[in-house]
Design a protein around this motif. Structure first.
Motif, PDB file in Angstrom:
ATOM      1  N   LYS A 228       0.848  -1.192   0.000  1.00  0.00           N
ATOM      2  CA  LYS A 228       0.000   0.000   0.000  1.00  0.00           C
ATOM      3  C   LYS A 228       0.883   1.242   0.000  1.00  0.00           C
ATOM      4  O   LYS A 228       0.629   2.197  -0.718  1.00  0.00           O
TER       5      LYS A 228
ATOM      6  N   ASN B 119       1.224   9.563  -9.339  1.00  0.00           N
ATOM      7  CA  ASN B 119       0.246   8.481  -9.537  1.00  0.00           C
ATOM      8  C   ASN B 119      -1.152   9.038  -9.787  1.00  0.00           C
ATOM      9  O   ASN B 119      -1.882   8.552 -10.655  1.00  0.00           O
TER      10      ASN B 119
ATOM     11  N   TYR C 176      -8.322   2.837  -8.439  1.00  0.00           N
ATOM     12  CA  TYR C 176      -7.151   3.393  -7.762  1.00  0.00           C
ATOM     13  C   TYR C 176      -7.526   4.626  -6.939  1.00  0.00           C
ATOM     14  O   TYR C 176      -7.085   4.799  -5.805  1.00  0.00           O
TER      15      TYR C 176
ATOM     16  N   GLN D 290       3.093  10.152  -5.032  1.00  0.00           N
ATOM     17  CA  GLN D 290       1.639  10.101  -4.918  1.00  0.00           C
ATOM     18  C   GLN D 290       0.989  11.073  -5.902  1.00  0.00           C
ATOM     19  O   GLN D 290      -0.004  10.751  -6.545  1.00  0.00           O
TER      20      GLN D 290
ATOM     21  N   PHE E  49      -9.101   7.775  -2.273  1.00  0.00           N
ATOM     22  CA  PHE E  49      -8.882   9.209  -2.103  1.00  0.00           C
ATOM     23  C   PHE E  49     -10.176  10.001  -2.311  1.00  0.00           C
ATOM     24  O   PHE E  49     -10.313  11.106  -1.809  1.00  0.00           O
TER      25      PHE E  49
ATOM     26  N   GLN F  32      -2.077   6.608   5.466  1.00  0.00           N
ATOM     27  CA  GLN F  32      -1.057   5.600   5.169  1.00  0.00           C
ATOM     28  C   GLN F  32      -1.352   4.269   5.843  1.00  0.00           C
ATOM     29  O   GLN F  32      -0.920   3.223   5.376  1.00  0.00           O
TER      30      GLN F  32
ATOM     31  N   TYR G   8       0.367   3.846  -2.715  1.00  0.00           N
ATOM     32  CA  TYR G   8      -0.235   5.068  -2.172  1.00  0.00           C
ATOM     33  C   TYR G   8       0.721   5.683  -1.151  1.00  0.00           C
ATOM     34  O   TYR G   8       0.466   5.636   0.050  1.00  0.00           O
TER      35      TYR G   8
END
Lengths: 288, 308
Positions: free
Chosen positions: A111, B192, B214, B189, B218, B281, A115
């Motif tokens: 992860k 991405n 993905y 990040q 978010f 995280q 991310y």
């Protein structure tokens, strides 16, 4: 899919007698990192090192063979290895990082790579992630209670702890053995383990554990392209002795069975969190 | 493997991409695009053709600077040559006061908004409203835009606008589509999200599904609210019986407010700057097996997409 994606599964053990002397099983993790360190595949590895208290692991960045040897053996307690994943690329200055961890720590790592919210410049510095099979873990106080209360054994005198053949085993320095039925260990399990849907570290480059192979040997899943490459080189270098998985007892079927049991049980608990904890309310489910 | 293959298809065209990486450059598939013809603004002086319109299938991106520190933009720039690749192939930067001379917020596909909003500064309020009107996707970039971050501690009383005391994360004034938490957010990040936003806007249905999968976490964070704190690790993870002591939160914290005591997070709340990195995280905040199980392929594909 209970065993995840893998390219091959084998029974293996280290060919290094010094590594095997205090290894939990086949010395796979220590041998892999020692080999990778020698070859420059990694600059260092985050491992569960020793601490001031017996059988309490402390995450450590090992950059030498001695440090790797010091971290051999399973401590059935929480070692937050991911806590060092950023620091290892900062003050330690490592570019090629090894990491050993339980399935949940492999999940945290992947992860973190996909991310990276608070993990700048970490994703591409992960060179080798070794996962260990894990049924559940215990808070340190739980280990003290199991060994000292249920096992009536001083933790300072213990040389090895093991879970296998349906029992929790305590071996002392002076040769005594105590075994506890797993039933008494259940209430000491870390609650967060009960939502875990991974037994054999599906997201590691290489994962390993004791189940499926005889004592002194390990089952090894080679999973990613990176893992496959490193494993092939380590075999060519003579770091491991191997046997085909279907030639050993109890073999892959037991691994599959235990993985299925764990996932089924925890899936059920996850579902119960949605319906049985409260009226018109649900506990949070992290798996979206 | 469906979404992974669709990612590859979009990035590399319909060719088989299982071969050598050298052949996978997205540029080769798109070599005929007018964008590859770079023309100087001052062309008329040296008698070269007038600037052509930007390529149709790039997306337009703006950076909107509210009450932020520009560290989020620096982080974007810290993608190094990857930023140039993004600007070459996937996005035109149509607005960014730090880097370009466009004075007013134009229409754009994606607005990367950095900083919180001072509600005592009417221009700031107007700008965030204009941003929402002009952008298809509003991204709260960084801890301040998402959660207020350090501006949560503002209380006015300083020269020479002592009345500037009320600061809110942008999600308290407008609808926000995507959060990128962190102080600073990481270059990787942001990169991405850029690639995925491109897929979401320019891809076919399958590609949109990949980008959607993905970005969903978010987007969910954006829906979940505008408050963040180290306390989230307690209230949303430990209190919920989900913490398994991996230590990701401690690693993610930019101010070392989290240490691991006997395998569990210990949070120094007076050190915490409320950036939201620890919770985002944490692998037990959100975790998508669909996406993370394909980590190898997705990371390879993003790497390939970033090749110049």
């Amino acid at each position: 899919m209970v065993l995840g994606n893998y390219k091959q599964v084998i029974a293996a053990r280290s060919t290094d007698p010094e590594i095997l002397r205090k290894a939990q099983d086949g010395g796979i993790v220590t041998q892999l990192f020692a080999y990778a360190l020698d070859e420059g595949i990694i600059d260092g590895a985050i491992v569960a090192g020793p601490s001031d208290e017996p059988f309490k692991p402390e995450p450590m960045v090992a950059t030498t063979r001695e440090e790797l040897l010091a971290s051999r053996g399973t401590r059935y307690s929480i070692s937050p290895n991911m806590a060092l994943i950023k620091e290892v690329t900062r003050s330690y200055g490592l570019d090629k990082v090894g990491l050993v961890g339980t399935p949940c720590q492999m999940q945290a790592l992947r992860k973190g790579q996909l991310y990276p919210v608070g993990l700048r410049d970490v994703a591409d510095k992960i060179a080798l992630a070794v996962g260990i099979f894990c049924m559940e873990n215990f808070p340190y106080q739980g280990i003290i209670q199991l060994v000292e209360d249920h096992g009536a054994t001083k933790l300072d005198n213990v040389s090895k702890l093991d879970i296998g053949k349906g029992k929790f085993w305590i071996y002392t320095e002076r040769g005594a053995t105590v075994d506890l039925p797993l039933k008494v260990t259940h209430k000491y399990e870390q609650p967060g383990c009960h939502v875990c849907l991974d037994y054999v570290a599906n997201l590691a480059d290489i994962s390993t554990g004791s189940v499926g192979t005889p004592d002194g040997w390990s089952s090894v899943f080679v999973r990613s392209a990176k893992g496959d490459d490193i494993w092939a080189k380590a075999i060519a270098a003579g770091a491991f002795e191997t046997k085909p998985m279907d030639s050993v007892k109890p073999g892959i079927d037991l691994v599959t069975k235990l993985a299925t049991d764990k996932i089924t049980k925890n899936q059920k608990y996850l579902e119960s969190r949605a319906t049985e904890y409260g009226v018109g309310k649900a506990l949070r489910n992290p798996y979206i | 493997m469906g979404i992974l293959e669709s990612l590859k298809t979009l990035l590399f065209g319909k060719r088989d991409v299982s071969g050598e990486k050298q052949d996978e450059k997205p540029g080769s598939a798109k070599a005929e695009k007018p964008a590859d013809v770079i023309i100087e603004e001052k062309a008329s002086i040296i008698k070269e053709p007038k600037e052509e319109k930007p390529v149709a299938d790039k997306i337009t991106v703006g950076h909107v600077h509210m009450s932020g520190c520009t560290g989020c933009l620096v982080s974007f720039a810290d993608t190094y040559e990857g930023l140039l690749t993004i600007l070459d192939k996937y996005a035109d930067l149509v607005y960014c006061l730090t880097l370009a001379d466009v004075r007013h917020i134009p229409e754009m596909d994606v607005a990367l908004v950095e900083g919180s909003v001072c509600i005592n500064d009417h221009l700031s309020v107007e700008e965030i409203i204009e941003t929402r009107k002009n952008a298809k996707i509003v991204v709260a970039l960084g801890g301040c835009a998402c959660y207020g971050n350090i501006t949560r501690f503002c209380r006015g009383g300083q020269m020479n606008q002592p009345q500037h005391e009320g600061f809110l994360p942008i999600g308290d004034l407008i609808d926000v589509d995507v959060y990128i938490p962190g102080c600073a957010p990481t270059p990787q990040q942001i990169r991405n999200v850029c690639v995925m936003a491109y897929l979401l806007l320019k891809g076919n249905d399958e590609q949109k599904a990949l980008a959607g999968a993905y970005l969903t976490p978010f987007m969910n964070l954006a829906k979940a609210g505008t408050e963040a704190c180290g306390c989230d690790i307690m209230t949303q993870v430990i209190n919920q019986g989900l913490c398994m002591g991996c230590g990701s939160c401690a690693a993610a914290c930019p101010v070392r407010a989290i240490s691991m005591e006997y395998g569990k997070p210990q949070i120094e709340r007076d050190l915490c700057i409320k950036c939201g990195a620890c919770y985002a995280q944490c692998p037990r905040s959100f975790f998508s097996f669909d996406v993370v199980n394909q980590y190898e392929g997705i990371m390879d594909a993003i790497d390939a997409a970033m090749q110049p």
